[in-house]
Write a protein that holds these residues in place. Structure first.
Motif, mmCIF file in Angstrom:
data_model
loop_
_atom_site.group_PDB
_atom_site.id
_atom_site.type_symbol
_atom_site.label_atom_id
_atom_site.label_comp_id
_atom_site.label_asym_id
_atom_site.label_seq_id
_atom_site.Cartn_x
_atom_site.Cartn_y
_atom_site.Cartn_z
ATOM 1 N N LYS A 62 50.679 -24.983 59.088
ATOM 2 C CA LYS A 62 52.125 -25.071 58.890
ATOM 3 C C LYS A 62 52.615 -23.915 58.028
ATOM 4 C CE LYS A 62 52.992 -28.877 61.092
ATOM 5 N NZ LYS A 62 51.740 -28.828 61.824
ATOM 6 N N VAL A 63 51.885 -23.601 56.939
ATOM 7 C CA VAL A 63 52.284 -22.535 56.031
ATOM 8 C C VAL A 63 52.239 -21.186 56.725
ATOM 9 C CG1 VAL A 63 51.669 -21.318 53.909
ATOM 10 C CG2 VAL A 63 51.573 -23.793 53.964
ATOM 11 N N SER A 64 51.171 -20.941 57.492
ATOM 12 C CA SER A 64 50.965 -19.638 58.114
ATOM 13 C C SER A 64 51.962 -19.368 59.232
ATOM 14 C CB SER A 64 49.531 -19.537 58.652
ATOM 15 O OG SER A 64 48.601 -19.691 57.609
ATOM 16 N N CYS A 65 52.173 -20.382 60.102
ATOM 17 C CA CYS A 65 53.019 -20.154 61.279
ATOM 18 C C CYS A 65 54.491 -20.058 60.910
ATOM 19 C CB CYS A 65 52.804 -21.245 62.320
ATOM 20 S SG CYS A 65 53.564 -22.834 61.918
ATOM 21 N N CYS A 66 54.880 -20.641 59.783
ATOM 22 C CA CYS A 66 56.295 -20.662 59.417
ATOM 23 C C CYS A 66 56.614 -19.760 58.224
ATOM 24 C CB CYS A 66 56.732 -22.091 59.083
ATOM 25 S SG CYS A 66 56.544 -23.243 60.459
ATOM 26 N N ASP A 67 55.626 -18.975 57.763
ATOM 27 C CA ASP A 67 55.815 -18.110 56.596
ATOM 28 C C ASP A 67 56.369 -18.914 55.429
ATOM 29 O OD1 ASP A 67 55.686 -15.725 55.229
ATOM 30 O OD2 ASP A 67 57.721 -15.121 55.793
ATOM 31 N N SER A 68 55.714 -20.022 55.132
ATOM 32 C CA SER A 68 56.202 -20.959 54.130
ATOM 33 C C SER A 68 55.522 -20.756 52.786
ATOM 34 C CB SER A 68 55.960 -22.406 54.581
ATOM 35 O OG SER A 68 56.471 -22.637 55.866
ATOM 36 N N ALA A 69 56.219 -21.191 51.738
ATOM 37 C CA ALA A 69 55.629 -21.273 50.410
ATOM 38 C C ALA A 69 55.287 -22.724 50.144
ATOM 39 C CB ALA A 69 56.615 -20.753 49.362
ATOM 40 N N LEU A 70 54.074 -22.977 49.697
ATOM 41 C CA LEU A 70 53.619 -24.339 49.439
ATOM 42 C C LEU A 70 53.698 -24.630 47.948
ATOM 43 C CD1 LEU A 70 52.365 -26.919 50.574
ATOM 44 C CD2 LEU A 70 50.113 -25.858 50.310
ATOM 45 N N LYS A 71 54.378 -25.721 47.607
ATOM 46 C CA LYS A 71 54.564 -26.090 46.200
ATOM 47 C C LYS A 71 53.935 -27.455 45.947
ATOM 48 C CE LYS A 71 58.842 -23.419 45.844
ATOM 49 N NZ LYS A 71 58.189 -22.309 45.138
ATOM 50 N N PHE A 72 52.894 -27.483 45.128
ATOM 51 C CA PHE A 72 52.246 -28.733 44.748
ATOM 52 C C PHE A 72 52.994 -29.336 43.563
ATOM 53 C CE2 PHE A 72 48.853 -26.325 46.807
ATOM 54 C CZ PHE A 72 48.365 -27.274 47.695
ATOM 55 N N LEU A 73 53.294 -30.617 43.671
ATOM 56 C CA LEU A 73 54.065 -31.306 42.631
ATOM 57 C C LEU A 73 53.252 -32.443 42.033
ATOM 58 C CD1 LEU A 73 56.677 -32.004 41.058
ATOM 59 C CD2 LEU A 73 57.370 -33.374 43.052
ATOM 60 N N HIS A 74 53.000 -32.354 40.730
ATOM 61 C CA HIS A 74 52.329 -33.437 40.025
ATOM 62 C C HIS A 74 53.389 -34.411 39.520
ATOM 63 C CE1 HIS A 74 50.013 -35.016 36.315
ATOM 64 N NE2 HIS A 74 49.661 -35.704 37.400
ATOM 65 N N LEU A 75 53.433 -35.609 40.137
ATOM 66 C CA LEU A 75 54.385 -36.642 39.742
ATOM 67 C C LEU A 75 53.710 -37.601 38.767
ATOM 68 C CD1 LEU A 75 56.035 -37.590 43.173
ATOM 69 C CD2 LEU A 75 57.153 -36.436 41.263
ATOM 70 N N CYS A 76 54.327 -37.808 37.611
ATOM 71 C CA CYS A 76 53.770 -38.759 36.648
ATOM 72 C C CYS A 76 54.904 -39.478 35.925
ATOM 73 C CB CYS A 76 52.846 -38.072 35.654
ATOM 74 S SG CYS A 76 53.529 -36.601 34.894
ATOM 75 N N LYS A 77 54.640 -40.709 35.524
ATOM 76 C CA LYS A 77 55.657 -41.537 34.878
ATOM 77 C C LYS A 77 55.787 -41.250 33.378
ATOM 78 C CE LYS A 77 55.492 -45.298 38.233
ATOM 79 N NZ LYS A 77 55.371 -46.754 38.469
ATOM 80 N N LYS A 78 54.751 -40.669 32.798
ATOM 81 C CA LYS A 78 54.804 -40.269 31.388
ATOM 82 C C LYS A 78 53.935 -39.039 31.197
ATOM 83 C CE LYS A 78 51.136 -43.549 30.161
ATOM 84 N NZ LYS A 78 50.764 -44.704 29.293
ATOM 85 N N LYS A 79 54.216 -38.279 30.141
ATOM 86 C CA LYS A 79 53.468 -37.050 29.912
ATOM 87 C C LYS A 79 51.990 -37.357 29.717
ATOM 88 C CE LYS A 79 57.138 -34.130 28.065
ATOM 89 N NZ LYS A 79 57.551 -33.242 26.946
ATOM 90 N N GLU A 80 51.164 -36.581 30.399
ATOM 91 C CA GLU A 80 49.731 -36.802 30.308
ATOM 92 C C GLU A 80 48.986 -35.501 30.512
ATOM 93 O OE1 GLU A 80 48.841 -38.151 34.917
ATOM 94 O OE2 GLU A 80 49.440 -39.704 33.476
ATOM 95 N N VAL A 81 47.787 -35.433 29.979
ATOM 96 C CA VAL A 81 46.924 -34.267 30.152
ATOM 97 C C VAL A 81 45.965 -34.553 31.293
ATOM 98 C CG1 VAL A 81 45.190 -32.789 29.077
ATOM 99 C CG2 VAL A 81 47.088 -33.692 27.708
#
Length: 281
Positions: A177-196
């Motif tokens: 999907k990224v290659s054929c559409c010249d896309s930028a992939l953004k990984f999102l870390h979802l969390c309910k409270k701040k954590e390490v």
């Protein structure tokens, strides 16, 4: 050629999912199998009695064939059709069994569904076809909201908690999907409270970075007790065109797609979701 299965009830919601799929795969040649399934008019069958069962089914099949004739003509009029082939499929079985059968018989690569509407309370109707297909059919599923329009895939978002190591096949689908559409992939870390991040999460994050080293990608984090609000902000601020999730991440799917707790989510009516299974075969 890719084999795509589109579920239809001949509504405008279903029609929009066809338009989106044609836009998404406009640079590829595909076989589109358009499926209408389900035991129709059960109330009518009960009212007319058992002796009329076959008569009702015959009439329904004729109605569905007429609807398919109109649908195929509508598709034929589109310039987006290009070299794609469309095949109507009518099944009397329930939607899940019929979908499983088509996935196996037609060697389906992807299922496309028009999204269920969110109720006024911010929750899906109990009988969500999208949820049933994603959780009960082993094939990747693209859920297309009724207001979604294909305008390219410049930004693809992948919500994750970095707790699962995804198989290579999952990555390969993302890269395609990224290659054929010249896309930028953004990984999102979802969390309910701040954590390490713990050791395992850090390792999985580094693995993602290594796997996508030759593709444009970045890592982001949003903290909010309501994950839906975090995702909404992320989509709006980053201009996300498509959200990709691992189908095995049921907890996240439950919170942001199947049963969100927040009302009036913009992404629910305009942002497509792609739930990737680790293996369709």
């Amino acid at each position: 050629m890719k084999n795509i299965l589109i579920l239809t009830d001949f509504s405008e919601k279903s029609w929009n999912s066809i338009l989106y799929a044609l836009g998404l795969f406009q640079k590829e040649r595909c076989n589109f199998f358009v499926l209408n399934a389900g035991i129709r008019d059960e109330n009518e069958i009960q009212e007319t009695g058992y002796n009329q069962l076959e008569l009702v089914h015959v009439r329904n099949k004729r109605d569905v064939k007429r609807e398919f004739d109109k649908l195929i003509k509508r598709i034929d009029s589109l310039t987006l059709k290009n070299g794609h082939h469309f095949y109507p499929v009518i099944e009397d079985d329930n939607i899940i069994e019929a979908t499983r059968k088509q996935v196996k018989d037609k060697d389906i690569d992807l299922i496309v569904i028009g999204a269920d509407d969110m109720s006024l309370k911010g929750k899906l109707n109990k009988n969500s076809i999208s949820e049933d297909v994603i959780t009960k059919v082993k094939c990747s599923v693209l859920v297309v909201p009724k207001k979604a329009k294909f305008n390219g895939l410049e930004e693809i978002g992948f919500p994750t908690d970095y707790t699962n190591f995804y198989e290579a096949k999952l990555f390969e689908e993302l890269i395609s999907k990224v290659s054929c559409c010249d896309s930028a992939l953004k990984f999102l870390h979802l969390c309910k409270k701040k954590e390490v991040l713990n050791k395992e999460q850090k390792w999985n994050k580094e693995t993602l970075h290594d796997y996508f080293i030759d593709e444009e990608h970045s890592f982001h984090s949003e903290t909010n007790k309501n994950l839906e609000e975090s995702l909404e902000y992320f989509i709006d601020s980053m201009g996300i065109n498509l959200i990709v999730l691992a189908a095995k991440n049921l907890n996240l799917l439950e919170q942001i797609l199947f049963r969100p707790k927040i009302e009036d989510l913009n992404y629910y009516s305009s942002t497509p979701f792609l739930a990737l299974h680790q293996s369709n075969k």
